[in-house]
Scaffold this motif. Structure first.
Motif, PDB file in Angstrom:
ATOM      1  N   ASP A 194       0.830  -1.201   0.000  1.00 42.47           N
ATOM      2  CA  ASP A 194       0.000   0.000   0.000  1.00 42.47           C
ATOM      3  C   ASP A 194       0.870   1.258   0.000  1.00 42.47           C
ATOM      4  OD1 ASP A 194      -2.578   1.080  -0.070  1.00 42.47           O
ATOM      5  OD2 ASP A 194      -2.522   1.507   2.099  1.00 42.47           O
ATOM      6  N   LEU A 195       2.053   1.169   0.597  1.00 45.06           N
ATOM      7  CA  LEU A 195       3.001   2.288   0.579  1.00 45.06           C
ATOM      8  C   LEU A 195       3.407   2.614  -0.855  1.00 45.06           C
ATOM      9  CD1 LEU A 195       4.870   4.231   2.169  1.00 45.06           C
ATOM     10  CD2 LEU A 195       6.507   2.354   2.377  1.00 45.06           C
ATOM     11  N   GLU A 196       3.653   1.585  -1.641  1.00 44.43           N
ATOM     12  CA  GLU A 196       4.024   1.815  -3.040  1.00 44.43           C
ATOM     13  C   GLU A 196       2.867   2.444  -3.805  1.00 44.43           C
ATOM     14  OE1 GLU A 196       6.420  -0.120  -6.708  1.00 44.43           O
ATOM     15  OE2 GLU A 196       6.319  -1.170  -4.788  1.00 44.43           O
ATOM     16  N   ARG A 197       1.631   2.000  -3.537  1.00 44.87           N
ATOM     17  CA  ARG A 197       0.460   2.607  -4.181  1.00 44.87           C
ATOM     18  C   ARG A 197       0.398   4.107  -3.898  1.00 44.87           C
ATOM     19  NH1 ARG A 197      -3.169   5.408  -1.386  1.00 44.87           N
ATOM     20  NH2 ARG A 197      -3.016   3.789   0.219  1.00 44.87           N
ATOM     21  N   ALA A 198       0.603   4.484  -2.630  1.00 47.36           N
ATOM     22  CA  ALA A 198       0.528   5.895  -2.252  1.00 47.36           C
ATOM     23  C   ALA A 198       1.623   6.706  -2.931  1.00 47.36           C
ATOM     24  CB  ALA A 198       0.629   6.025  -0.734  1.00 47.36           C
ATOM     25  N   MET A 199       2.832   6.153  -3.022  1.00 46.77           N
ATOM     26  CA  MET A 199       3.933   6.891  -3.653  1.00 46.77           C
ATOM     27  C   MET A 199       3.683   7.087  -5.144  1.00 46.77           C
ATOM     28  SD  MET A 199       6.290   7.854  -1.473  1.00 46.77           S
ATOM     29  CE  MET A 199       7.866   7.932  -2.330  1.00 46.77           C
ATOM     30  N   HIS A 200       3.123   6.078  -5.810  1.00 47.63           N
ATOM     31  CA  HIS A 200       2.755   6.243  -7.229  1.00 47.63           C
ATOM     32  C   HIS A 200       1.724   7.363  -7.378  1.00 47.63           C
ATOM     33  CE1 HIS A 200       4.755   3.139  -9.632  1.00 47.63           C
ATOM     34  NE2 HIS A 200       4.713   2.361  -8.547  1.00 47.63           N
ATOM     35  N   GLU A 201       0.771   7.442  -6.463  1.00 48.31           N
ATOM     36  CA  GLU A 201      -0.250   8.492  -6.539  1.00 48.31           C
ATOM     37  C   GLU A 201       0.366   9.873  -6.338  1.00 48.31           C
ATOM     38  OE1 GLU A 201      -3.317   7.587  -3.737  1.00 48.31           O
ATOM     39  OE2 GLU A 201      -4.047   5.821  -4.853  1.00 48.31           O
ATOM     40  N   PHE A 202       1.292   9.995  -5.409  1.00 48.80           N
ATOM     41  CA  PHE A 202       1.972  11.285  -5.215  1.00 48.80           C
ATOM     42  C   PHE A 202       2.662  11.726  -6.508  1.00 48.80           C
ATOM     43  CE2 PHE A 202       2.345  10.370  -0.459  1.00 48.80           C
ATOM     44  CZ  PHE A 202       1.467  11.376  -0.102  1.00 48.80           C
ATOM     45  N   LYS A 203       3.337  10.798  -7.146  1.00 50.09           N
ATOM     46  CA  LYS A 203       4.055  11.143  -8.380  1.00 50.09           C
ATOM     47  C   LYS A 203       3.079  11.554  -9.475  1.00 50.09           C
ATOM     48  CE  LYS A 203       7.798   9.553 -11.386  1.00 50.09           C
ATOM     49  NZ  LYS A 203       8.728  10.616 -10.968  1.00 50.09           N
ATOM     50  N   ALA A 204       1.969  10.800  -9.598  1.00 45.41           N
ATOM     51  CA  ALA A 204       0.971  11.123 -10.625  1.00 45.41           C
ATOM     52  C   ALA A 204       0.314  12.469 -10.361  1.00 45.41           C
ATOM     53  CB  ALA A 204      -0.089  10.018 -10.675  1.00 45.41           C
ATOM     54  N   GLU A 205       0.193  12.862  -9.101  1.00 49.11           N
ATOM     55  CA  GLU A 205      -0.476  14.119  -8.746  1.00 49.11           C
ATOM     56  C   GLU A 205       0.476  15.312  -8.717  1.00 49.11           C
ATOM     57  OE1 GLU A 205      -2.545  13.348  -5.073  1.00 49.11           O
ATOM     58  OE2 GLU A 205      -3.492  11.542  -5.909  1.00 49.11           O
ATOM     59  N   GLY A 206       1.750  15.085  -9.053  1.00 46.05           N
ATOM     60  CA  GLY A 206       2.679  16.204  -9.217  1.00 46.05           C
ATOM     61  C   GLY A 206       3.331  16.714  -7.951  1.00 46.05           C
ATOM     62  N   ALA A 207       3.410  15.902  -6.893  1.00 47.87           N
ATOM     63  CA  ALA A 207       4.094  16.338  -5.675  1.00 47.87           C
ATOM     64  C   ALA A 207       5.593  16.467  -5.941  1.00 47.87           C
ATOM     65  CB  ALA A 207       3.849  15.345  -4.541  1.00 47.87           C
ATOM     66  N   GLY A 208       6.191  17.551  -5.453  1.00 52.94           N
ATOM     67  CA  GLY A 208       7.628  17.744  -5.649  1.00 52.94           C
ATOM     68  C   GLY A 208       8.461  16.818  -4.784  1.00 52.94           C
ATOM     69  N   ALA A 209       7.931  16.436  -3.631  1.00 52.26           N
ATOM     70  CA  ALA A 209       8.610  15.523  -2.712  1.00 52.26           C
ATOM     71  C   ALA A 209       7.581  15.019  -1.710  1.00 52.26           C
ATOM     72  CB  ALA A 209       9.761  16.220  -1.986  1.00 52.26           C
ATOM     73  N   VAL A 210       7.963  13.980  -0.976  1.00 55.52           N
ATOM     74  CA  VAL A 210       7.090  13.409   0.050  1.00 55.52           C
ATOM     75  C   VAL A 210       7.776  13.575   1.405  1.00 55.52           C
ATOM     76  CG1 VAL A 210       5.974  11.317   0.910  1.00 55.52           C
ATOM     77  CG2 VAL A 210       6.053  11.774  -1.550  1.00 55.52           C
ATOM     78  N   LEU A 211       7.033  14.084   2.374  1.00 51.38           N
ATOM     79  CA  LEU A 211       7.581  14.353   3.696  1.00 51.38           C
ATOM     80  C   LEU A 211       7.147  13.280   4.691  1.00 51.38           C
ATOM     81  CD1 LEU A 211       9.018  16.369   5.674  1.00 51.38           C
ATOM     82  CD2 LEU A 211       6.771  17.448   5.969  1.00 51.38           C
ATOM     83  N   ILE A 212       8.102  12.802   5.509  1.00 52.17           N
ATOM     84  CA  ILE A 212       7.758  11.906   6.619  1.00 52.17           C
ATOM     85  C   ILE A 212       8.257  12.546   7.915  1.00 52.17           C
ATOM     86  CG2 ILE A 212       7.678   9.761   5.305  1.00 52.17           C
ATOM     87  CD1 ILE A 212      10.521   9.149   6.270  1.00 52.17           C
ATOM     88  N   LEU A 213       7.426  12.502   8.952  1.00 45.92           N
ATOM     89  CA  LEU A 213       7.806  12.925  10.294  1.00 45.92           C
ATOM     90  C   LEU A 213       8.064  11.672  11.129  1.00 45.92           C
ATOM     91  CD1 LEU A 213       5.333  15.903  10.862  1.00 45.92           C
ATOM     92  CD2 LEU A 213       7.732  15.980  10.171  1.00 45.92           C
ATOM     93  N   PRO A 214       8.706  11.790  12.305  1.00 48.11           N
ATOM     94  CA  PRO A 214       9.133  10.592  13.048  1.00 48.11           C
ATOM     95  C   PRO A 214       8.090   9.500  13.236  1.00 48.11           C
ATOM     96  CG  PRO A 214      10.107  12.523  14.014  1.00 48.11           C
ATOM     97  CD  PRO A 214       9.202  13.023  12.918  1.00 48.11           C
ATOM     98  N   PRO A 215       6.801   9.812  13.553  1.00 52.32           N
ATOM     99  CA  PRO A 215       5.867   8.681  13.750  1.00 52.32           C
ATOM    100  C   PRO A 215       5.256   8.148  12.455  1.00 52.32           C
ATOM    101  CG  PRO A 215       5.219  10.669  15.003  1.00 52.32           C
ATOM    102  CD  PRO A 215       6.174  11.065  13.955  1.00 52.32           C
ATOM    103  N   SER A 216       5.779   8.556  11.287  1.00 50.34           N
ATOM    104  CA  SER A 216       5.152   8.161  10.021  1.00 50.34           C
ATOM    105  C   SER A 216       5.280   6.673   9.729  1.00 50.34           C
ATOM    106  CB  SER A 216       5.775   8.942   8.854  1.00 50.34           C
ATOM    107  OG  SER A 216       5.505  10.323   8.951  1.00 50.34           O
ATOM    108  N   LEU A 217       6.403   6.073  10.154  1.00 50.14           N
ATOM    109  CA  LEU A 217       6.696   4.677   9.842  1.00 50.14           C
ATOM    110  C   LEU A 217       6.738   3.851  11.117  1.00 50.14           C
ATOM    111  CD1 LEU A 217       9.608   5.350   7.314  1.00 50.14           C
ATOM    112  CD2 LEU A 217       7.172   5.050   6.787  1.00 50.14           C
ATOM    113  N   ARG A 218       6.400   2.572  11.008  1.00 48.81           N
ATOM    114  CA  ARG A 218       6.323   1.722  12.188  1.00 48.81           C
ATOM    115  C   ARG A 218       7.591   0.938  12.456  1.00 48.81           C
ATOM    116  NH1 ARG A 218       0.523  -0.596  10.290  1.00 48.81           N
ATOM    117  NH2 ARG A 218       1.706  -0.485   8.338  1.00 48.81           N
TER     118      ARG A 218
END
Length: 622
Positions: A194-218
């Motif tokens: 599902d993480l890969e799905r979300a990253m593909h969507e960010f790229k398709a929607e034109g995001a310049g970068a993706v931000l993660i804060l400390p609690p973003s990942l488990r």
């Protein structure tokens, strides 16, 4: 060795005897530290690990209590009661701080958080709350855009696992970004696929970068998956954690956890041992950029030069040497660092060891150019040294005692990284100050005052140093500074270990204690000083942790785990060609270290307020 497991009965006997007659005593019991249940931020693990240095060990004398803060609606009274009955101190990062503030908990609270409205401490909690603010929330988003070319500034993605504590703040993040002209796309994921799905969507929607804060990942597996997806899609990921960046995330504005985590542990230890939280000042941190050049190369991107100029660089921009940080393979090139022959071994050795871990390995791609700066240097000798440094050295590493000779060299052009007191650094001429950067520690006056506080009633101070340390003029000045705090002072120099006993015997007749200057002091010197300290019952104050671990009474010391990484950061940047004038000087305040075995041997009662804030050594370490 410092004892990891302490017989509580013996511990009580030692401490009770040491602090007899004082109002405050150390507590020998199980301490209860509360944290939010289910938090995955590495900050918690690092914080708990750092508490071991304060002799607070999870599973031994420290109990970790996890409190569920997920269901807060109408539940604040229950949270308040649970924490009050189960915890001596509660620690949280910013994601859960608003919940605790809204509940108005009465238990001491320690935090690290962004500085925003939801993190403002209510008046009724100020006496029981302290912590660290790391800038305003908007700074993390503006900092993220500074990692990107201008055309990628206007749209960012933000991702975290479904159920993360960040989910409640998504709307707040969108509003903050809207105010600074950024469109924020927020997505959650449930699994690695599902993480890969979300990253593909960010790229398709034109995001310049993706931000993660400390609690973003488990977990580490999700971080590794995200790095792989980042590199495959060439979609930059920005993090506020240096650990993430070292492992392959592009970069980001980060807090210096090398200093933050020990400071958090220091605050926690003081609070658990009786210090009111409100008496520890809330501190404000500055973010700094960290950039992984290996990831830059893999993504084929360009980070603005002004960001690179102020960033700490990790990773290598070449796949052939990308594992240099982990396997001690040398960085490509040959490097030369100039040092004075009198540079103290306890300062130089940790620096060289840490540089080797970064790929700058003495005897392989790194050479030391030792320069004799002792005695009176003739004009001709000064010119030769300047020329030799300019022709052979990438930089000069200096302790404070050689700065006077170094700054007097004509036509100095070599970058200098130094560690010194404020007084020594103050002599750097303005016209060459752009060649210098490094670490400034407390003033000599401050060190004298802190030393005096360890010996109640002391009026006479002896200053002791090696003759070849070039400290004679500084010791004269320090003797004058001592008079400003009500001490009479003298200084003595010795040329070899055999002179220490007779000299200390003479000093005993006129002085209540000795302050030892560390430059050029050898291991043999320390063994002899410790012996005569005991024989004469004459306390000796040290300024380096190894000296105190070996048997000196204690003193305001440099924490090498904080100072050495900062020096390594500066040295590696200078070796990479960074102008020293673009690296801000780092100000470091010493902390007390006390050898309780020595205090007992000297029948000395250290004031409780110093014991409570000190790192404790309980036996001599040879």
């Amino acid at each position: 060795m410092v004892l990891r497991t302490i017989n509580l009965f013996v511990f009580l006997l030692v401490i009770t005897g040491l602090l007899a007659g004082s109002a405050t005593t150390l507590r020998a019991e199980i301490y209860r530290l509360g944290i939010p249940a289910g938090e995955t931020s590495p900050t918690y693990q690092k914080f708990i690990a750092a508490l071991k240095k304060k002799e607070l060990v999870a599973g031994e004398n420290l109990q970790i209590v996890q409190i569920d803060l997920s269901k807060t609606r109408g539940n604040q009274e229950m949270i308040r009661r649970q924490i009050a009955s189960r915890c001596d101190l509660f620690f949280t990062t910013g994601s859960q701080l608003p919940t605790l503030l809204a509940a108005r908990i009465r238990t001491p609270l320690l935090f690290v958080s962004f500085n925003n409205k939801s993190a403002m401490i209510p008046p009724e909690m100020k006496e029981t709350t302290t912590g660290f603010y790391r800038g305003y929330l908007s700074s993390i988003f503006t900092g993220a855009t500074q990692m990107l070319p201008p055309k990628q500034h206007h749209k960012l993605g933000m991702i975290f696992f479904a159920g993360s504590s960040l989910q409640k703040k998504a709307q707040i993040y969108r509003k903050v970004c809207e105010k600074i002209g950024i469109e924020l796309l927020v997505k959650t994921f449930t699994s690695r696929d599902d993480l890969e799905r979300a990253m593909h969507e960010f790229k398709a929607e034109g995001a310049g970068a993706v931000l993660i804060l400390p609690p973003s990942l488990r977990n580490e597996a999700e971080l590794a998956a995200l790095i792989t997806i980042q590199n495959r899609l060439k979609m930059p990921v920005i993090s506020s954690l240096k650990d993430h960046i070292e492992k392959g995330i592009l970069g980001g504005p980060t807090v210096d956890y090398v200093t933050l985590i020990p400071d958090l542990a220091d605050y926690a230890a003081k609070i658990l041992r009786g210090r009111p939280a409100g008496r520890l000042p809330i501190r404000h941190l500055q973010d700094k950029f960290v950039v992984n050049l290996g990831t830059v190369a893999r993504l084929g991107g360009v980070i603005p030069q002004e960001t690179v100029d102020q960033a700490e660089i990790v990773g290598i921009a070449s796949d052939r040497v990308k594992k240099v940080w982990n396997n001690r393979s040398p960085v490509a090139g040959d490097f030369v660092i100039g040092v004075a022959k009198s540079t103290p071994e306890p300062v130089l050795k940790p620096l060289l060891d840490a540089l080797a871990a970064k790929g700058y390995i003495k005897g392989r791609n790194l050479r030391l150019l030792e320069i004799d700066l002792s005695g009176d240097l003739s004009e001709d000798r000064q010119k030769k040294i300047s020329s030799q440094l300019a022709n052979e050295a990438n930089l000069f590493f200096a302790s404070g005692n050689v700065l006077p000779m170094l700054t007097s060299l004509p036509h100095l052009k070599t970058p200098v990284c130094f560690i010194s007191t404020k007084e020594s650094a103050a002599i750097i001429p303005e016209e060459i100050s752009n060649l210098f950067t490094g670490v400034i520690r407390s003033s000599a006056g401050s060190i004298i005052r802190k030393s005096q506080k360890m010996i109640p009633g002391a009026r006479h101070l002896g200053l002791l140093a090696r003759a070849e340390s070039n400290l004679k003029e500084r010791l004269k000045r320090n003797a004058r500074l001592a008079s400003q705090v009500g001490l009479t002072a003298e200084f003595q120099l010795f040329s070899n270990t055999a002179e220490i006993g007779p000299l200390m015997t003479e000093m005993k007749q006129r002085n209540d204690f000795i302050l030892l200057s560390p430059p050029a002091i050898t291991k043999e010197d320390i063994s002899e000083i410790v012996f005569w300290q005991q024989q004469l019952q004459l306390p000796v104050i040290g300024q380096i942790s190894r000296h105190i671990e070996a048997g000196l009474l204690g003193g305001p010391v440099i924490d090498q785990e904080i100072v050495t990484p900062k020096l390594v950061e500066y040295v590696t940047k200078l070796l990479q060609g960074r102008p020293p004038g673009k690296l801000p000087v780092f100000l470091y305040v010493e902390k007390y270290m006390i050898n309780l075995q020595t205090a007992t041997d000297l029948n000395l009662k250290i004031p409780a307020q110093i014991i409570n804030q000190a790192e404790i050594v309980r036996e001599h370490q040879q």
